[in-house]
Design an enzyme around this catalytic site. Structure first.
Site, PDB file in Angstrom:
ATOM      1  N   SER A 153       6.299   8.515   8.254  1.00 31.95           N
ATOM      2  CA  SER A 153       5.391   7.808   7.321  1.00 31.95           C
ATOM      3  C   SER A 153       4.084   8.054   7.671  1.00 31.95           C
ATOM      4  O   SER A 153       3.701   8.078   8.909  1.00 31.95           O
ATOM      5  CB  SER A 153       5.687   6.703   6.905  1.00 31.95           C
ATOM      6  OG  SER A 153       4.744   6.048   6.124  1.00 31.95           O
ATOM      7  N   LEU A 170       1.769   1.708  -6.482  1.00 36.86           N
ATOM      8  CA  LEU A 170       0.616   1.668  -7.834  1.00 36.86           C
ATOM      9  C   LEU A 170       1.527   2.316  -8.883  1.00 36.86           C
ATOM     10  O   LEU A 170       1.403   2.091 -10.165  1.00 36.86           O
ATOM     11  CB  LEU A 170      -0.413   2.611  -7.160  1.00 36.86           C
ATOM     12  CG  LEU A 170      -1.347   3.034  -8.340  1.00 36.86           C
ATOM     13  CD1 LEU A 170      -2.095   1.616  -8.907  1.00 36.86           C
ATOM     14  CD2 LEU A 170      -2.236   3.986  -7.979  1.00 36.86           C
ATOM     15  N   TYR A 198       5.520  11.455   5.547  1.00 32.35           N
ATOM     16  CA  TYR A 198       4.975  11.347   4.168  1.00 32.35           C
ATOM     17  C   TYR A 198       3.651  10.690   3.792  1.00 32.35           C
ATOM     18  O   TYR A 198       3.486   9.621   4.575  1.00 32.35           O
ATOM     19  CB  TYR A 198       6.229  10.965   3.247  1.00 32.35           C
ATOM     20  CG  TYR A 198       7.485  11.320   3.419  1.00 32.35           C
ATOM     21  CD1 TYR A 198       8.037  12.519   3.977  1.00 32.35           C
ATOM     22  CD2 TYR A 198       8.500  10.341   2.977  1.00 32.35           C
ATOM     23  CE1 TYR A 198       9.358  12.585   4.245  1.00 32.35           C
ATOM     24  CE2 TYR A 198       9.714  10.820   3.280  1.00 32.35           C
ATOM     25  CZ  TYR A 198      10.340  11.785   4.080  1.00 32.35           C
ATOM     26  OH  TYR A 198      11.472  12.076   4.249  1.00 32.35           O
ATOM     27  N   TYR A 232       7.507  -2.771   9.382  1.00 33.31           N
ATOM     28  CA  TYR A 232       7.979  -1.352   8.818  1.00 33.31           C
ATOM     29  C   TYR A 232       7.266  -0.302   9.713  1.00 33.31           C
ATOM     30  O   TYR A 232       8.101   0.714   9.830  1.00 33.31           O
ATOM     31  CB  TYR A 232       7.649  -1.403   7.154  1.00 33.31           C
ATOM     32  CG  TYR A 232       7.935   0.057   6.662  1.00 33.31           C
ATOM     33  CD1 TYR A 232       9.222   0.586   6.571  1.00 33.31           C
ATOM     34  CD2 TYR A 232       6.747   0.809   6.216  1.00 33.31           C
ATOM     35  CE1 TYR A 232       9.297   1.832   6.118  1.00 33.31           C
ATOM     36  CE2 TYR A 232       6.805   2.018   5.852  1.00 33.31           C
ATOM     37  CZ  TYR A 232       8.298   2.708   5.725  1.00 33.31           C
ATOM     38  OH  TYR A 232       8.276   3.836   5.171  1.00 33.31           O
ATOM     39  N   LYS A 244       9.072   2.972  12.068  1.00 34.02           N
ATOM     40  CA  LYS A 244       8.980   4.236  11.850  1.00 34.02           C
ATOM     41  C   LYS A 244       8.301   4.898  13.216  1.00 34.02           C
ATOM     42  O   LYS A 244       8.889   6.009  14.091  1.00 34.02           O
ATOM     43  CB  LYS A 244       7.858   4.765  10.952  1.00 34.02           C
ATOM     44  CG  LYS A 244       8.419   4.566   9.507  1.00 34.02           C
ATOM     45  CD  LYS A 244       9.726   5.296   9.166  1.00 34.02           C
ATOM     46  CE  LYS A 244      10.355   5.065   7.695  1.00 34.02           C
ATOM     47  NZ  LYS A 244      11.914   5.380   7.706  1.00 34.02           N
TER      48      LYS A 244
HETATM   49  P1  NAD Z   1      14.722   4.313  -1.040  1.00 31.54           P
HETATM   50  O1  NAD Z   1      14.871   2.931  -0.775  1.00 31.54           O
HETATM   51  O2  NAD Z   1      14.923   4.679  -2.617  1.00 31.54           O
HETATM   52  O3  NAD Z   1      15.739   4.850  -0.253  1.00 31.54           O
HETATM   53  C1  NAD Z   1      16.488   4.578   0.986  1.00 31.54           C
HETATM   54  C2  NAD Z   1      18.155   4.882   0.956  1.00 31.54           C
HETATM   55  O4  NAD Z   1      18.635   4.407   2.081  1.00 31.54           O
HETATM   56  C3  NAD Z   1      18.342   3.805  -0.220  1.00 31.54           C
HETATM   57  O5  NAD Z   1      19.220   4.370  -1.195  1.00 31.54           O
HETATM   58  C4  NAD Z   1      19.021   2.664   0.552  1.00 31.54           C
HETATM   59  O6  NAD Z   1      20.394   2.072  -0.082  1.00 31.54           O
HETATM   60  C5  NAD Z   1      19.697   3.386   1.930  1.00 31.54           C
HETATM   61  N1  NAD Z   1      19.886   2.508   3.003  1.00 31.54           N
HETATM   62  C6  NAD Z   1      19.040   1.725   3.734  1.00 31.54           C
HETATM   63  N2  NAD Z   1      19.763   1.275   4.736  1.00 31.54           N
HETATM   64  C7  NAD Z   1      20.628   1.834   4.993  1.00 31.54           C
HETATM   65  C8  NAD Z   1      21.688   2.062   5.910  1.00 31.54           C
HETATM   66  N3  NAD Z   1      21.751   1.134   7.019  1.00 31.54           N
HETATM   67  N4  NAD Z   1      22.954   2.711   5.594  1.00 31.54           N
HETATM   68  C9  NAD Z   1      23.024   3.228   4.694  1.00 31.54           C
HETATM   69  N5  NAD Z   1      22.043   3.432   3.580  1.00 31.54           N
HETATM   70  C10 NAD Z   1      20.996   2.671   3.781  1.00 31.54           C
HETATM   71  O7  NAD Z   1      13.521   4.816  -0.279  1.00 31.54           O
HETATM   72  P2  NAD Z   1      12.733   6.235  -0.363  1.00 31.54           P
HETATM   73  O8  NAD Z   1      11.642   6.038  -1.159  1.00 31.54           O
HETATM   74  O9  NAD Z   1      13.595   7.405  -1.183  1.00 31.54           O
HETATM   75  O10 NAD Z   1      12.346   6.545   1.036  1.00 31.54           O
HETATM   76  C11 NAD Z   1      13.430   7.369   2.004  1.00 31.54           C
HETATM   77  C12 NAD Z   1      12.809   7.425   3.294  1.00 31.54           C
HETATM   78  O11 NAD Z   1      11.655   7.692   3.505  1.00 31.54           O
HETATM   79  C13 NAD Z   1      13.058   5.688   3.883  1.00 31.54           C
HETATM   80  O12 NAD Z   1      13.177   5.880   5.244  1.00 31.54           O
HETATM   81  C14 NAD Z   1      11.330   5.571   3.978  1.00 31.54           C
HETATM   82  O13 NAD Z   1      10.924   4.473   4.874  1.00 31.54           O
HETATM   83  C15 NAD Z   1      10.790   6.668   3.904  1.00 31.54           C
HETATM   84  N6  NAD Z   1       9.414   6.733   3.226  1.00 31.54           N
HETATM   85  C16 NAD Z   1       9.087   6.457   2.234  1.00 31.54           C
HETATM   86  C17 NAD Z   1       7.876   6.533   1.434  1.00 31.54           C
HETATM   87  C18 NAD Z   1       7.636   6.141  -0.145  1.00 31.54           C
HETATM   88  O14 NAD Z   1       6.712   5.795  -0.353  1.00 31.54           O
HETATM   89  N7  NAD Z   1       8.732   6.132  -0.706  1.00 31.54           N
HETATM   90  C19 NAD Z   1       6.712   6.880   2.236  1.00 31.54           C
HETATM   91  C20 NAD Z   1       7.063   7.176   3.704  1.00 31.54           C
HETATM   92  C21 NAD Z   1       8.332   7.150   4.144  1.00 31.54           C
HETATM   93  C1  UD1 Z   2       2.132   2.129   0.816  1.00 34.51           C
HETATM   94  C2  UD1 Z   2       2.686   1.355   1.926  1.00 34.51           C
HETATM   95  C3  UD1 Z   2       2.793   2.217   2.973  1.00 34.51           C
HETATM   96  C4  UD1 Z   2       3.608   3.651   2.777  1.00 34.51           C
HETATM   97  C5  UD1 Z   2       3.170   4.126   1.519  1.00 34.51           C
HETATM   98  C6  UD1 Z   2       3.854   5.460   0.743  1.00 34.51           C
HETATM   99  C7  UD1 Z   2       1.977  -0.835   1.663  1.00 34.51           C
HETATM  100  C8  UD1 Z   2       0.865  -1.971   2.103  1.00 34.51           C
HETATM  101  N1  UD1 Z   2       1.962   0.255   2.167  1.00 34.51           N
HETATM  102  O1  UD1 Z   2       0.921   2.560   0.913  1.00 34.51           O
HETATM  103  O2  UD1 Z   2       3.417   1.767   4.185  1.00 34.51           O
HETATM  104  O3  UD1 Z   2       3.597   4.575   3.785  1.00 34.51           O
HETATM  105  O4  UD1 Z   2       3.190   3.054   0.373  1.00 34.51           O
HETATM  106  O5  UD1 Z   2       4.438   5.368  -0.342  1.00 34.51           O
HETATM  107  O6  UD1 Z   2       2.622  -1.120   0.889  1.00 34.51           O
HETATM  108  N2  UD1 Z   2      -2.874  -0.321  -5.808  1.00 34.51           N
HETATM  109  C9  UD1 Z   2      -3.435  -1.178  -6.785  1.00 34.51           C
HETATM  110  N3  UD1 Z   2      -2.560  -1.947  -7.407  1.00 34.51           N
HETATM  111  C10 UD1 Z   2      -1.136  -1.992  -7.367  1.00 34.51           C
HETATM  112  C11 UD1 Z   2      -0.608  -1.151  -6.212  1.00 34.51           C
HETATM  113  C12 UD1 Z   2      -1.418  -0.438  -5.428  1.00 34.51           C
HETATM  114  O7  UD1 Z   2      -4.679  -1.275  -6.708  1.00 34.51           O
HETATM  115  O8  UD1 Z   2      -0.717  -2.837  -8.081  1.00 34.51           O
HETATM  116  C13 UD1 Z   2      -3.910   0.574  -4.929  1.00 34.51           C
HETATM  117  C14 UD1 Z   2      -3.547   0.049  -3.385  1.00 34.51           C
HETATM  118  O9  UD1 Z   2      -4.828  -0.799  -3.102  1.00 34.51           O
HETATM  119  C15 UD1 Z   2      -3.916   1.573  -2.793  1.00 34.51           C
HETATM  120  C16 UD1 Z   2      -3.263   2.505  -3.774  1.00 34.51           C
HETATM  121  O10 UD1 Z   2      -3.184   1.715  -5.184  1.00 34.51           O
HETATM  122  O11 UD1 Z   2      -5.341   1.854  -2.666  1.00 34.51           O
HETATM  123  C17 UD1 Z   2      -1.955   2.927  -3.563  1.00 34.51           C
HETATM  124  O12 UD1 Z   2      -1.253   1.779  -3.147  1.00 34.51           O
HETATM  125  P1  UD1 Z   2       0.462   1.946  -2.879  1.00 34.51           P
HETATM  126  O13 UD1 Z   2       1.232   2.773  -3.791  1.00 34.51           O
HETATM  127  O14 UD1 Z   2       0.998   0.578  -2.570  1.00 34.51           O
HETATM  128  O15 UD1 Z   2       0.566   2.725  -1.652  1.00 34.51           O
HETATM  129  P2  UD1 Z   2      -0.213   2.648  -0.043  1.00 34.51           P
HETATM  130  O16 UD1 Z   2      -0.716   1.299  -0.177  1.00 34.51           O
HETATM  131  O17 UD1 Z   2      -1.039   3.682  -0.007  1.00 34.51           O
END
Ligand code: NAD
Ligand code: UD1
Length: 337
Positions: free
Chosen positions: A124, A199, A176, A148, A152
């Protein structure tokens, strides 16, 4: 080529499964469904018209994982499984450290036992130390502000060390930025439990009338309109980035950290106005105080992904807003609609 996808029932995993199947890969999905719904697996199979093996198991469970490697010849692993809610990680640090670290370590051990050497990891942008200059590239200083993020950071270090001592391994650490959007069919998408923290799910639920209004966290940042700026990336582009990372990793060895972002920053108010314009809906909002821990601006330098993976985000903010809304409208209660 057969790819093991951990966390494949989740948001990014499900979209990546569809892309992998479209590109002719075989997949095996494992997920314990702690933050997802088995219906997502069914939707992927319906979309592509292909059945694949799905195991409901915890990746920390070494015996369960071994059985999967015994049953299938696996060429590469994409490890999405993990807990990802920043706020929850502050209140439950041990759950986050144990789940995210032990799953990664267990996976590496079993891969070693079965001679699998290709590993794509979900990292991330949160690993970058706040205060880095933007756009942020992969050489920027690292440092986190919550458990969290540290999981990572630590998994990255574990995987770097594994690659160093196992020169036949190929590891790609994908950092990401802010994934949003959904598959164009509206059949799979993000299905957060409870009130969304992020958001765009908050916006879609507000537009639907499930939430009264959006709270914009601060309008006094040093940005064009004072609201926070982020690098939003369509989940379909992100999924393609994983397919490209698998191709890259299967031809190389070593360990690479790679940003997956668009390189463009949009403010909260940009997102609200684009969402309203392309979807013809209103998103009532109110300016509220900053969210603790937030920073003003984060966006990627994505040139390394373009150089190594030959990958570039193709979709724009209008696509992201349109596709997020289609998924929400068609599935007002997510997969339980
Ligand atoms: P998500 O929660 O939708 O998907 C994660 C999946 O992993 C879920 O289906 C959950 O049930 C499964 N899981 C968790 N722990 C497990 C375990 N011990 N064994 C088996 N399954 C397990 O999340 P996502 O948004 O799809 O994210 C996927 C990955 O990307 C995560 O590692 C997350 O930290 C990372 N990531 C996500 C974002 C984001 O904004 N969505 C940003 C940066 C990194
Ligand atoms: C969040 C995670 C970050 C993760 C990233 C990827 C937090 C603190 N950080 O980041 O670890 O890698 O998602 O998806 O959760 N906002 C509003 N109102 C809301 C929600 C958000 O104004 O109800 C604003 C936030 O202040 C920010 C932007 O929208 O400026 C994006 O927020 P969000 O979607 O939560 O993502 P990040 O904070 O960038």
């Amino acid at each position: 080529m057969t790819i093991l996808v951990t966390g494949g029932a989740g948001y990014i995993g499900s979209h990546t499964c569809v892309k992998l199947l479209e590109e002719g890969y075989d997949i095996i999905v494992v997920d314990n469904l702690v933050n997802s719904n088995e219906k997502a697996v069914g939707r992927i199979q319906e979309l592509i018209g292909k059945i694949f093996p799905f195991y409901r198991l915890d990746v920390c469970d070494v015996d369960a994982l071994r059985k999967v490697f015994q049953n299938h010849q696996i060429d590469c692993v994409i490890h999405f499984a993990g807990l990802k809610a920043v706020g929850e990680s502050v209140s439950k640090p041990l759950e986050y450290y144990s789940n995210n670290l032990i799953s990664t370590i267990t996976l590496c051990k079993v891969m070693k036992e079965y001679g699998v050497t290709c590993f794509i990891f979900s990292s991330s942008a949160t690993v970058y130390k706040p205060g880095s200059s933007m756009p942020v590239n992969e050489t920027a200083e690292l440092g986190c502000t919550n458990p969290y993020g540290w999981t990572k950071y630590m998994c990255e270090q574990i995987l770097r060390d594994v690659a160093l001592t196992n020169p036949d391994w190929s590891v790609v650490l994908l950092r990401y930025f802010n994934p949003i959007g959904a598959h164009e069919s509206g059949q799979i998408g993000e299905d957060p439990t409870g009130i969304p923290n992020n958001l765009v799910p908050y916006i879609t639920q507000t537009a639907l009338g499930k939430l009264e209004k959006l709270y914009v966290f601060g309008n006094d940042y040093d940005t064009k309109d004072g609201t926070g700026v982020r690098d939003y990336i369509h989940v379909q582009d992100l999924a393609q980035g994983h397919v490209d990372a698998v191709n890259f990793a299967s031809k190389t060895t070593g360990c690479e950290e790679i940003n997956l972002g668009t390189g463009i920053g949009y403010s909260v108010l940009d997102i609200v106005s684009t969402f309203e314009k392309v979807n013809g809906v209103k998103v009532p909002y109110e300016i509220s105080p900053r969210r603790p821990g937030d920073i003003g601006t984060v966006y990627a330098d994505a040139t390394k992904a373009s150089r190594l993976l030959k990958w570039k985000a193709e979709k724009d903010l209008e696509d992201m807003c349109r596709d997020s809304w289609r998924w929400q409208k068609q599935n007002p209660n997510g997969y339980n609609t």
